[in-house]
Motif scaffolding. Structure first.
Motif, PDB file in Angstrom:
ATOM      1  N   CYS A   1      -0.013  75.953  51.245  1.00 52.31           N
ATOM      2  CA  CYS A   1      -0.502  76.716  50.100  1.00 52.31           C
ATOM      3  C   CYS A   1       0.270  76.213  48.885  1.00 52.31           C
ATOM      4  CB  CYS A   1      -0.255  78.202  50.341  1.00 52.31           C
ATOM      5  SG  CYS A   1      -0.685  79.191  48.909  1.00 52.31           S
TER       6      CYS A   1
ATOM      7  N   ILE B   1      -9.701  71.460  53.291  1.00 54.72           N
ATOM      8  CA  ILE B   1      -9.027  71.545  51.982  1.00 54.72           C
ATOM      9  C   ILE B   1      -9.875  72.422  51.059  1.00 54.72           C
ATOM     10  CG2 ILE B   1      -8.392  70.223  49.911  1.00 54.72           C
ATOM     11  CD1 ILE B   1      -6.822  68.845  51.850  1.00 54.72           C
ATOM     12  N   ALA B   2      -9.217  73.275  50.300  1.00 56.42           N
ATOM     13  CA  ALA B   2      -9.888  73.959  49.188  1.00 56.42           C
ATOM     14  C   ALA B   2      -9.006  73.733  47.963  1.00 56.42           C
ATOM     15  CB  ALA B   2     -10.028  75.442  49.459  1.00 56.42           C
TER      16      ALA B   2
ATOM     17  N   LEU C   1      -5.161  74.155  48.887  1.00 53.84           N
ATOM     18  CA  LEU C   1      -4.892  74.812  50.167  1.00 53.84           C
ATOM     19  C   LEU C   1      -5.362  73.909  51.296  1.00 53.84           C
ATOM     20  CD1 LEU C   1      -6.506  78.234  49.126  1.00 53.84           C
ATOM     21  CD2 LEU C   1      -4.085  77.618  48.954  1.00 53.84           C
ATOM     22  N   THR C   2      -4.610  73.884  52.384  1.00 51.03           N
ATOM     23  CA  THR C   2      -5.081  73.114  53.544  1.00 51.03           C
ATOM     24  C   THR C   2      -5.064  74.023  54.779  1.00 51.03           C
ATOM     25  OG1 THR C   2      -2.982  72.332  54.460  1.00 51.03           O
ATOM     26  CG2 THR C   2      -3.881  71.066  52.600  1.00 51.03           C
TER      27      THR C   2
ATOM     28  N   VAL D   1     -14.514  72.994  48.085  1.00 56.28           N
ATOM     29  CA  VAL D   1     -14.115  72.871  49.487  1.00 56.28           C
ATOM     30  C   VAL D   1     -14.396  71.437  49.916  1.00 56.28           C
ATOM     31  CG1 VAL D   1     -14.613  73.638  51.836  1.00 56.28           C
ATOM     32  CG2 VAL D   1     -14.563  75.301  49.959  1.00 56.28           C
TER      33      VAL D   1
ATOM     34  N   THR E   1      -6.711  77.787  53.612  1.00 56.72           N
ATOM     35  CA  THR E   1      -7.960  77.749  52.830  1.00 56.72           C
ATOM     36  C   THR E   1      -8.651  79.120  52.821  1.00 56.72           C
ATOM     37  OG1 THR E   1      -9.213  76.956  54.747  1.00 56.72           O
ATOM     38  CG2 THR E   1      -8.431  75.282  53.212  1.00 56.72           C
TER      39      THR E   1
ATOM     40  N   ARG F   1      -8.709  81.193  49.582  1.00 60.80           N
ATOM     41  CA  ARG F   1      -9.251  80.619  48.337  1.00 60.80           C
ATOM     42  C   ARG F   1      -9.984  81.634  47.453  1.00 60.80           C
ATOM     43  NH1 ARG F   1     -12.585  78.626  52.312  1.00 60.80           N
ATOM     44  NH2 ARG F   1     -14.821  78.973  52.025  1.00 60.80           N
TER      45      ARG F   1
END
Ligand SMILES: Cc1cc2nc3c(=O)[nH]c(=O)nc-3n(C[C@H](O)[C@H](O)[C@H](O)COP(=O)(O)OP(=O)(O)OC[C@H]3O[C@@H](n4cnc5c(N)ncnc54)[C@H](O)[C@@H]3O)c2cc1C
Length: 383
Positions: A346, A323-324, A361-362, A315, A366, A369
């Motif tokens: 995604c 973000i992840a 992912l934003t 993360v 996220t 996740r």
């Protein structure tokens, strides 16, 4: 019986010592550390400025309390200068210690940028609590900070400093931040999120010199432009500390090379955390070091045990654009499938058979996740 010696008192060392004590309350444990031995959470360093946290407030447990908790001898401000693997000794400035088993939890050094100019000494990096104290003192009367490097740590500091009210410039050689981890759409979202917070990007450029100019610093870039600032933070990467091990005949590549049991080529000497390269993987994050510490604790207490790595998403602590990311451990011919929604992106990294190999992912995305991480293949499967 000689003690087990752990060199280092970072998260890897202390997690290992805690896990070991759960299994073995008898064996003597000695921790030798170059720093003050206070336990702290390193990830907090890049989110602490906006919360106006003094270095002391980041300490979770003082060294005295760690000694008690772990029933361990902890030698602080002591650098291990050499290892004699044949005599099973470690050499300090004023003392030689004998070990039964030795664990290297040495961490990593910040990479220093190659810069010309008369102010290179003013370029700081933050990789431990004392660095944080130095950096905080350096910017107490500053308004502007220039960051070298738009990777994970550079972006986190940019977010933190901008939130704390500083005018932030980031210099990054690539076209996007975090370009090695993120597809373009996610990297662009991060760039734009930080820009919205007031961060100024200097992309596809590199700093070549830092000079004093009156009370200011001037960072010169390779396209002839320059940034006037009050402080410079370098965040261009970390290099695992391998020299001590290599001098003792222990093999190193990018990190100190260990097998799945975290053992080096020398029986009885192990390496974990940011300094270690586990079967080719150098993963300088908290989850890998915890998996290593748990496995090694079992090995040290008498049952040889291999480390397993599930998929471990990272993360990025950039609230301006959360973000992840789970980067595929072995890049191959898979491709990104990117779904951009208003509240997040995604991006799925899939092979030709639709097998998920990684993701980025934003924003709101996220939240997926954990679910997605379960679909990923492990980085190192259970043995
Ligand atoms: C700003 C920042 C933010 C981060 N954020 C995240 C995050 O959000 N999530 C995440 O998963 N990871 C994050 N990380 C990475 C994570 O913090 C590290 O992977 C982890 O803390 C490394 O722990 P370590 O014990 O291996 O190394 P370190 O904490 O560096 O400890 C190394 C120890 O070895 C000692 N030492 C070294 N050489 C010698 C010697 N010769 N003699 C005696 N002692 C010695 C040092 O004094 C120190 O005590 C972040 C890192 C940074 C810098």
């Amino acid at each position: 019986m000689h003690p087990i010696i752990i060199i280092g008192s970072g998260m890897a060392a202390y997690t290992l010592a805690r896990e070991f004590r759960k299994l073995d309350k008898e064996t003597a444990l000695t921790i030798v550390t170059a720093d003050d031995g206070d336990a702290y959470s390193k990830p907090m360093l890049s989110t602490a400025l906006a919360q106006n946290k003094a270095p002391d407030q980041l300490v979770n447990a003082r060294v005295e309390s760690m000694r008690e908790q772990l029933d361990a001898q902890i030698l602080t401000h002591r650098q291990v200068l050499a290892i004699d693997a044949t005599a099973k000794q470690v050499q300090l400035q004023d003392q030689t210690l004998v070990y039964s088993q030795l664990v290297l939890a040495l961490g990593a050094d910040p990479v220093r940028p190659q810069l010309a100019g008369d102010a290179t000494d003013a370029v700081l990096s933050v990789n431990d609590l004392s660095d944080y104290a130095r950096f905080r003192a350096a910017i107490v009367n500053a308004k502007r900070v220039a960051i070298l490097g738009g990777g994970l740590i550079g972006c986190e500091f940019a977010n933190d400093l901008a939130t704390a009210g500083y005018q932030v410039d980031i210099v990054h050689p690539q076209a996007y931040p975090l370009e090695r981890l993120l597809p373009e759409a996610a990297a662009t979202a991060l760039r734009d999120g930080l820009a919205k917070l007031g961060v100024t990007w200097h992309l596809q450029r590199m700093a070549v010199a830092v000079d004093h100019h009156g009370d200011n610093l001037i960072v010169s870039l390779n396209d002839g432009s320059s940034i006037e600032t009050d402080a410079v933070l370098s965040a261009i990467g970390l290099r695992p500390r391998t020299q001590l091990a290599q001098n003792a005949g222990i093999h190193a590549g990018r990190g100190i090379r260990v097998n799945r049991q975290l053992q080096t080529n020398v029986p009885g000497i192990y390496a974990i955390g940011d300094c270690a390269e586990v079967e080719g993987h150098v993963l300088p994050y908290v989850l890998p070091l915890m998996a290593q510490a748990r496995a090694l604790a079992v090995t040290l207490s008498g049952t040889p045990t291999s480390v397993a790595y599930p998929a471990m998403p990272v993360v990025v602590k950039t609230p301006a654009c959360p973000i992840a990311v789970a980067a595929p451990s072995v890049p191959d011919s898979a491709t990104w499938a990117v779904d951009c929604q208003e509240d997040g992106i995604c991006a799925l990294y899939q092979d030709a058979n639709g097998q998920l190999l990684g993701f980025a992912l934003t924003g709101k995305a996220t939240q997926q996740r954990q679910t997605l991480a379960k679909q990923l293949p492990p980085i190192l499967a259970m043995q």
